[in-house]
Scaffold this motif. Structure first.
Motif, PDB file in Angstrom:
ATOM      1  N   PHE B  47       0.836  -1.201   0.000  1.00  0.00           N
ATOM      2  CA  PHE B  47       0.000   0.000   0.000  1.00  0.00           C
ATOM      3  C   PHE B  47       0.872   1.251   0.000  1.00  0.00           C
ATOM      4  CE2 PHE B  47      -3.040   3.175   1.369  1.00  0.00           C
ATOM      5  CZ  PHE B  47      -4.193   2.763   0.733  1.00  0.00           C
ATOM      6  N   THR B  48       1.984   1.205   0.730  1.00  0.00           N
ATOM      7  CA  THR B  48       2.807   2.411   0.839  1.00  0.00           C
ATOM      8  C   THR B  48       3.915   2.453  -0.211  1.00  0.00           C
ATOM      9  OG1 THR B  48       4.183   1.301   2.445  1.00  0.00           O
ATOM     10  CG2 THR B  48       2.418   2.643   3.312  1.00  0.00           C
ATOM     11  N   ALA B  49       4.046   1.390  -1.028  1.00  0.00           N
ATOM     12  CA  ALA B  49       5.093   1.383  -2.045  1.00  0.00           C
ATOM     13  C   ALA B  49       4.843   2.524  -3.023  1.00  0.00           C
ATOM     14  CB  ALA B  49       5.106   0.052  -2.789  1.00  0.00           C
ATOM     15  N   GLY B  50       5.894   3.190  -3.436  1.00  0.00           N
ATOM     16  CA  GLY B  50       5.742   4.278  -4.390  1.00  0.00           C
ATOM     17  C   GLY B  50       5.377   5.596  -3.740  1.00  0.00           C
ATOM     18  N   GLY B  51       5.174   5.577  -2.415  1.00  0.00           N
ATOM     19  CA  GLY B  51       4.899   6.832  -1.719  1.00  0.00           C
ATOM     20  C   GLY B  51       6.170   7.659  -1.667  1.00  0.00           C
ATOM     21  N   ARG B  52       6.114   8.898  -2.170  1.00  0.00           N
ATOM     22  CA  ARG B  52       7.343   9.681  -2.293  1.00  0.00           C
ATOM     23  C   ARG B  52       7.499  10.682  -1.154  1.00  0.00           C
ATOM     24  NH1 ARG B  52       7.490  11.495  -8.502  1.00  0.00           N
ATOM     25  NH2 ARG B  52       8.668  13.201  -7.578  1.00  0.00           N
ATOM     26  N   ALA B  63      -9.599  16.653   7.589  1.00  0.00           N
ATOM     27  CA  ALA B  63      -9.945  15.475   6.803  1.00  0.00           C
ATOM     28  C   ALA B  63      -9.055  14.312   7.227  1.00  0.00           C
ATOM     29  CB  ALA B  63      -9.760  15.758   5.322  1.00  0.00           C
ATOM     30  N   THR B  64      -9.624  13.105   7.277  1.00  0.00           N
ATOM     31  CA  THR B  64      -8.834  11.943   7.670  1.00  0.00           C
ATOM     32  C   THR B  64      -8.252  11.235   6.446  1.00  0.00           C
ATOM     33  OG1 THR B  64     -10.847  10.646   7.687  1.00  0.00           O
ATOM     34  CG2 THR B  64     -10.122  11.534   9.793  1.00  0.00           C
ATOM     35  N   GLY B  65      -8.727  11.604   5.253  1.00  0.00           N
ATOM     36  CA  GLY B  65      -8.223  10.981   4.040  1.00  0.00           C
ATOM     37  C   GLY B  65      -8.776  11.740   2.860  1.00  0.00           C
ATOM     38  N   GLU B  66      -8.395  11.334   1.637  1.00  0.00           N
ATOM     39  CA  GLU B  66      -8.866  12.122   0.497  1.00  0.00           C
ATOM     40  C   GLU B  66     -10.366  11.956   0.277  1.00  0.00           C
ATOM     41  OE1 GLU B  66      -6.946  10.956  -3.176  1.00  0.00           O
ATOM     42  OE2 GLU B  66      -6.212   9.154  -2.207  1.00  0.00           O
ATOM     43  N   GLY B  67     -10.921  10.843   0.761  1.00  0.00           N
ATOM     44  CA  GLY B  67     -12.361  10.630   0.603  1.00  0.00           C
ATOM     45  C   GLY B  67     -13.185  11.741   1.225  1.00  0.00           C
ATOM     46  N   ASP B  68     -12.785  12.223   2.391  1.00  0.00           N
ATOM     47  CA  ASP B  68     -13.580  13.279   3.030  1.00  0.00           C
ATOM     48  C   ASP B  68     -12.885  14.640   2.964  1.00  0.00           C
ATOM     49  OD1 ASP B  68     -11.639  12.821   4.886  1.00  0.00           O
ATOM     50  OD2 ASP B  68     -12.971  12.153   6.473  1.00  0.00           O
ATOM     51  N   SER B  69     -11.934  14.779   2.032  1.00  0.00           N
ATOM     52  CA  SER B  69     -11.301  16.081   1.830  1.00  0.00           C
ATOM     53  C   SER B  69     -11.927  16.733   0.595  1.00  0.00           C
ATOM     54  CB  SER B  69      -9.804  15.883   1.626  1.00  0.00           C
ATOM     55  OG  SER B  69      -9.226  17.049   1.094  1.00  0.00           O
ATOM     56  N   MET B  70     -11.910  18.051   0.538  1.00  0.00           N
ATOM     57  CA  MET B  70     -12.511  18.747  -0.606  1.00  0.00           C
ATOM     58  C   MET B  70     -11.963  20.157  -0.683  1.00  0.00           C
ATOM     59  SD  MET B  70     -14.731  18.508  -3.056  1.00  0.00           S
ATOM     60  CE  MET B  70     -15.960  17.249  -2.756  1.00  0.00           C
ATOM     61  N   ALA B 240       3.945   9.684   4.146  1.00  0.00           N
ATOM     62  CA  ALA B 240       3.264   9.765   5.436  1.00  0.00           C
ATOM     63  C   ALA B 240       1.758   9.621   5.245  1.00  0.00           C
ATOM     64  CB  ALA B 240       3.578  11.096   6.113  1.00  0.00           C
ATOM     65  N   TYR B 241       1.245  10.170   4.138  1.00  0.00           N
ATOM     66  CA  TYR B 241      -0.194  10.060   3.884  1.00  0.00           C
ATOM     67  C   TYR B 241      -0.600   8.595   3.717  1.00  0.00           C
ATOM     68  CZ  TYR B 241      -4.679  10.104   1.622  1.00  0.00           C
ATOM     69  OH  TYR B 241      -5.998   9.830   1.344  1.00  0.00           O
ATOM     70  N   LEU B 242       0.154   7.875   2.881  1.00  0.00           N
ATOM     71  CA  LEU B 242      -0.183   6.471   2.639  1.00  0.00           C
ATOM     72  C   LEU B 242      -0.058   5.660   3.923  1.00  0.00           C
ATOM     73  CD1 LEU B 242       1.487   5.973  -0.839  1.00  0.00           C
ATOM     74  CD2 LEU B 242      -0.947   5.983  -0.325  1.00  0.00           C
ATOM     75  N   THR B 246      -2.925   3.184   6.378  1.00  0.00           N
ATOM     76  CA  THR B 246      -2.807   1.748   6.651  1.00  0.00           C
ATOM     77  C   THR B 246      -2.925   1.453   8.137  1.00  0.00           C
ATOM     78  OG1 THR B 246      -0.424   1.914   6.917  1.00  0.00           O
ATOM     79  CG2 THR B 246      -1.222   1.397   4.721  1.00  0.00           C
ATOM     80  N   LEU B 247      -3.017   2.517   8.945  1.00  0.00           N
ATOM     81  CA  LEU B 247      -2.933   2.326  10.397  1.00  0.00           C
ATOM     82  C   LEU B 247      -3.953   1.331  10.929  1.00  0.00           C
ATOM     83  CD1 LEU B 247      -2.159   5.779  12.008  1.00  0.00           C
ATOM     84  CD2 LEU B 247      -0.855   3.659  12.121  1.00  0.00           C
ATOM     85  N   VAL B 248      -5.228   1.536  10.595  1.00  0.00           N
ATOM     86  CA  VAL B 248      -6.284   0.735  11.229  1.00  0.00           C
ATOM     87  C   VAL B 248      -6.191  -0.727  10.814  1.00  0.00           C
ATOM     88  CG1 VAL B 248      -8.759   0.414  11.455  1.00  0.00           C
ATOM     89  CG2 VAL B 248      -7.798   2.712  11.455  1.00  0.00           C
ATOM     90  N   PHE B 249      -6.153  -0.960   9.485  1.00  0.00           N
ATOM     91  CA  PHE B 249      -6.157  -2.340   9.017  1.00  0.00           C
ATOM     92  C   PHE B 249      -4.844  -3.044   9.359  1.00  0.00           C
ATOM     93  CE2 PHE B 249      -6.187  -5.592   5.518  1.00  0.00           C
ATOM     94  CZ  PHE B 249      -7.274  -6.284   6.005  1.00  0.00           C
ATOM     95  N   GLY B 250      -3.732  -2.316   9.198  1.00  0.00           N
ATOM     96  CA  GLY B 250      -2.436  -2.891   9.526  1.00  0.00           C
ATOM     97  C   GLY B 250      -2.361  -3.277  10.995  1.00  0.00           C
ATOM     98  N   THR B 251      -2.843  -2.388  11.854  1.00  0.00           N
ATOM     99  CA  THR B 251      -2.810  -2.679  13.284  1.00  0.00           C
ATOM    100  C   THR B 251      -3.745  -3.832  13.618  1.00  0.00           C
ATOM    101  OG1 THR B 251      -2.473  -0.324  13.602  1.00  0.00           O
ATOM    102  CG2 THR B 251      -2.957  -1.609  15.565  1.00  0.00           C
ATOM    103  N   ALA B 252      -4.908  -3.855  12.956  1.00  0.00           N
ATOM    104  CA  ALA B 252      -5.865  -4.934  13.231  1.00  0.00           C
ATOM    105  C   ALA B 252      -5.242  -6.290  12.901  1.00  0.00           C
ATOM    106  CB  ALA B 252      -7.144  -4.723  12.435  1.00  0.00           C
ATOM    107  N   LEU B 253      -4.530  -6.361  11.767  1.00  0.00           N
ATOM    108  CA  LEU B 253      -3.897  -7.632  11.394  1.00  0.00           C
ATOM    109  C   LEU B 253      -2.814  -8.020  12.391  1.00  0.00           C
ATOM    110  CD1 LEU B 253      -3.532  -7.440   7.512  1.00  0.00           C
ATOM    111  CD2 LEU B 253      -5.026  -8.918   8.838  1.00  0.00           C
ATOM    112  N   LEU B 254      -2.065  -7.020  12.835  1.00  0.00           N
ATOM    113  CA  LEU B 254      -0.999  -7.295  13.798  1.00  0.00           C
ATOM    114  C   LEU B 254      -1.597  -7.798  15.110  1.00  0.00           C
ATOM    115  CD1 LEU B 254       2.050  -7.049  13.710  1.00  0.00           C
ATOM    116  CD2 LEU B 254       1.853  -4.862  14.889  1.00  0.00           C
ATOM    117  N   VAL B 255      -2.680  -7.167  15.544  1.00  0.00           N
ATOM    118  CA  VAL B 255      -3.345  -7.600  16.775  1.00  0.00           C
ATOM    119  C   VAL B 255      -3.877  -9.014  16.595  1.00  0.00           C
ATOM    120  CG1 VAL B 255      -5.342  -7.194  18.259  1.00  0.00           C
ATOM    121  CG2 VAL B 255      -3.909  -5.276  17.567  1.00  0.00           C
ATOM    122  N   LEU B 256      -4.453  -9.277  15.414  1.00  0.00           N
ATOM    123  CA  LEU B 256      -4.963 -10.620  15.145  1.00  0.00           C
ATOM    124  C   LEU B 256      -3.836 -11.646  15.274  1.00  0.00           C
ATOM    125  CD1 LEU B 256      -7.345 -12.401  14.104  1.00  0.00           C
ATOM    126  CD2 LEU B 256      -6.424 -12.065  11.819  1.00  0.00           C
ATOM    127  N   ALA B 257      -2.673 -11.324  14.676  1.00  0.00           N
ATOM    128  CA  ALA B 257      -1.538 -12.248  14.749  1.00  0.00           C
ATOM    129  C   ALA B 257      -1.120 -12.469  16.201  1.00  0.00           C
ATOM    130  CB  ALA B 257      -0.368 -11.712  13.932  1.00  0.00           C
TER     131      ALA B 257
END
Lengths: 384, 387
Positions: B47-52, B63-70, B240-242, B246-257
């Protein structure tokens, strides 16, 4: 016979406890994972057949003009139409995640008869423009900070307050509801549409929820509504509540399958451990079996003796695992409720837990039981 | 004097079936933990690959992401024209306005998902250079109702082959090309900003991206713009944006593990303890002989502890071998923050393997502690007599 089984189990307390412990852990994990998967489907399973959803056919994030409401209400067979708009704000910190919707208060109760709350709280919600109601699970989580009649400050991440992004929207807590069906969770905040519309200056809403007359032709109603806006300005898609809920589940993709795999892997690992333990137990009992056979026990009786040991241990472990799952249910609802609001241990899950334990006991006991049954009395006595 | 290690190796070999069952059980536990970790690794890195680092993302404050930014269109333009920190070349500033919407799309397996739709300006391609590569067909012609689709989408979604038609609201768009990107863009559909905005009823872009001049102080720029009267904006680097997405899903997977590792680990320790206890009790007389030969309790304790660790190591190796075939397998999951599906692959990296093997060693160590202690405490005379 059972006394002999118990003697063997109690005679090796550490081994028995460890086996019971391993089965306990496996069955607990199995129950936990299955409940997570059923929680995902809770909304689909409990969906009402008289409720329809109208959403944009383009995206969940595209809103519909509120003028659609009156037009949809005229479609024959539609009894009530409620506006729903996702507010997307947060309380104090973005990690306090729960759903918030601006809704038409009167229609909301018509469309969702399963929303239960005391009459005076309901009255207050209907009367006070800036009021809101919250689900009892959510209220439980913040009961030290919220009180009925008090104010809940919400930061509008998606709809910033007109006085500035840092200014909180203030909702007066009119009451605490309980939803008696899984179609609506108990972790949501509903507030008045009018207050939302005036403050945010918005004339669009995300979803219309309809209630259709009993016995009405649902398929015709859905087609008729879709046809209204076939050429725009915003194309709509009307679905049953079941379909609407299902789209969120299918979006999870392979996650439920993945979780099931994990459960299977855990059960397998524990099964291997049980087989191992029972084989070792059988080896240590060779001498005892020799004595029993010398006393006249038949092969079948020794077979049953070993199998009964394995079954007893596994059933004991299974029962404790299921009990642990039931005992932690309330706690886990609090922890997992954010993502799995419908987390509950179903009777089928309890049955699965017991079934798995029983199967482990059988499989783990068969081989050692067969070995003991085959033992020759003299060899057994000498070998030990 | 230590007990020779060959003693433990032989002992594991003699008890083949018991060793095998224990190792299999440990292996299953380790494989599951490793596969969740590999999933998390794949999600994060892809997900973060290519982030410059030198590209800044401008969002609406709060805004928490581009979806709710305008942004209003004119304000977005003003941002690009007036900011001295933005790098430019002969053709103007290297900055672009982008609109973004997660749209409903049918998957090839019949299900439905959310796919990101991104309207971009020609400057986007100048800024990205060869990070975006057209691998089939051609890029869309500005001003026309054409789109290009990310390579990851082609076999996952319906209507994503060249010359297929994707209907957005009431406007049909033709697919003219497929593009490749190392990161999250490969799961997106791209088209012309000027065509997407009217189609989707948008009045302005969701975000502005810009390449910054070398040496730009991003924190100072961010602080200045945050309180800007005319165009308030929140500025972060693209990387940093990318990462923030990933924080929520990445952390959820780590917690699951971690949770799975803990629960299954407890079960595995019980099983390992049982195996080692049986192995100790079957060798009571051997231990008696060792003691009679003059071995001290500590070397005996260490010897059994070593044997348990060996079991753990074997289980860890087996788990790694079981998890390895997952490497590179593509899967898709919903990123809970963007609420869109993102295609990525399991990544069984050396770090994942090392963590899994280490975990297994710890399981063996903990499982062997009680039996080893028991063995070390045996009195020689009793041990010899019992045998």
């Amino acid at each position: 016979m059972m006394r002999l089984v118990w003697r063997q189990i109690i005679g090796h307390p550490v081994r028995s406890l460890l086996t019971v412990g391993a089965v306990l852990v496996g069955v607990f994990l199995l129950c936990l994972l299955r409940s997570v998967v059923t929680a995902l489907n809770a909304g689909v399973d409990a969906a009402s057949s008289v409720r329809l959803m109208v959403q944009s056919s383009v995206s969940l994030f595209v809103s519909l003009p509120i003028s659609y409401q009156a037009r949809i209400a005229q479609v024959e067979g539609v009894q009530a139409v409620a506006k729903w708009q996702w507010f997307g704000g947060y309380y104090q910190d973005p990690s306090n995640f729960f759903g918030q919707f601006a809704v038409d208060p009167v229609q909301q109760f018509e469309v969702y008869p399963e929303i239960e709350l005391p009459a005076e709280q309901k009255q207050r919600f209907l009367e006070r423009r800036n009021s809101c109601i919250v689900g009892d699970q959510l209220f439980e989580q913040f009961k030290d900070e919220w009180q009925i009649g008090g104010t809940i400050p919400m930061i509008g991440a998606l709809f910033p307050h007109p006085d500035g992004a840092d200014t909180a929207w203030e909702f007066e807590l009119a009451g605490v509801y309980h939803s008696s069906s899984g179609a609506l969770d108990n972790r949501t905040l509903f507030f008045q549409w009018d207050y939302f519309e005036k403050t945010a200056d918005i004339e669009e809403c995300g979803v219309f929820v309809l209630k259709v007359a009993p016995g009405a032709d649902v398929t015709r109603i859905m087609a008729e509504i879709d046809a209204l806006y076939e050429n725009g300005p915003q194309k709509v898609r009307t679905t049953t509540e079941k379909e609407f809920q299902r789209q969120f589940v299918t979006m999870l993709g392979a996650v439920p399958l993945f979780v099931s795999w994990i459960g299977g892997g855990a059960a397998l690992a524990i099964l291997l451990a049980c087989v191992n333990t029972m084989l070792m137990a059988a080896r240590q009992q060779v001498h005892d079996v020799g004595i029993l056979k010398a006393l006249g026990f038949t092969d079948a009786a020794t077979f049953r003796l070993m199998l009964a040991q394995s079954l007893s241990l596994c059933c004991l472990g299974g029962a404790s695992g299921v009990l642990l799952a039931l005992a932690t249910e309330g706690y886990l609802v609090g922890v997992l409720g954010t993502f799995f609001p419908g987390y509950t241990i179903e009777p089928q899950t309890v049955a699965l837990g017991f079934g798995a334990a029983l199967a482990m006991g059988l499989v783990a006991g068969l081989l050692p039981a067969a070995q003991s049954a085959r033992l020759n009395c003299v060899q057994a006595l000498r070998g030990a | 004097m230590l007990v020779p290690l060959s003693y433990n190796l032989r002992s594991l070999w003699v008890r083949k079936s018991s060793t095998l069952l224990t190792v299999l059980g440990l292996g299953a536990t380790v494989a599951i933990v490793a596969s969740v970790l590999a999933l998390q690794r794949g999600f994060l890195t892809m997900f973060t690959a290519g982030g410059r680092e030198d590209v800044a993302v401008f969002l609406r404050p709060g805004a928490t992401g581009e979806g709710d930014s305008m942004f209003r269109r004119d304000l977005g333009l003003r941002l690009i024209k007036t900011l001295g920190e933005i790098e430019s070349d002969a053709r103007g500033p290297l900055a672009s306005m982008e609109c973004y919407l997660a749209v409903l799309a049918k998957k090839t397996d019949g299900g439905e998902t959310n796919v990101p739709l991104r309207g971009v300006q020609p400057e986007t391609f100048r800024l990205r250079g060869d990070e975006i590569r057209i691998v089939a067909g051609r890029s869309f012609t500005p001003g026309s109702d054409e789109v290009i689709v990310g390579r990851s989408l082609v076999n996952r979604l319906q209507n994503t082959h060249i010359d297929d038609v994707i209907v957005l609201n009431t406007t049909p768009f033709r697919v003219v090309g497929v593009f490749e990107h190392a990161g999250a863009f490969a799961s997106e559909i791209w088209g012309d900003l000027e065509r997407f905005m009217p189609t989707l009823g948008r009045y302005g872009p969701n975000r502005v991206i810009a390449q910054l001049r070398p040496g730009t102080d991003l924190a100072a720029l961010s602080a200045r713009l945050e309180d800007d009267k005319e165009v308030p904006a929140k500025v972060v680097t693209e990387r940093a944006y990318l990462e923030s997405q990933t924080l929520v899903f990445g952390t959820a997977l780590l917690v699951l593990a971690r949770v799975l590792g803990f629960i299954m680990g407890v079960g595995a320790i019980f099983a390992a303890t049982n195996t080692m206890l049986a192995s100790v009790s079957a060798r009571t007389s051997e231990i008696g002989i060792l003691l009679a030969l003059g071995y001290r309790p500590l070397p005996i304790f260490l010897s059994f502890q070593f044997e348990a660790m060996l079991l753990g190591l074997l289980g860890g190796l087996l788990g790694c071998v079981l998890a390895l075939p997952l490497n590179g397998i593509e899967t898709g999951a919903m990123n809970w923050q963007t609420f869109t599906e993102f295609a990525f692959a399991f990544q069984v990296t050396p770090a994942v393997l090392a963590e899994a093997a280490g975990f297994s060693l710890v399981l063996g160590l903990l499982g062997g502690a009680l039996p080893a202690w028991r063995a070390a405490r045996l009195a020689p005379t009793v041990a010899l007599r019992q045998g």
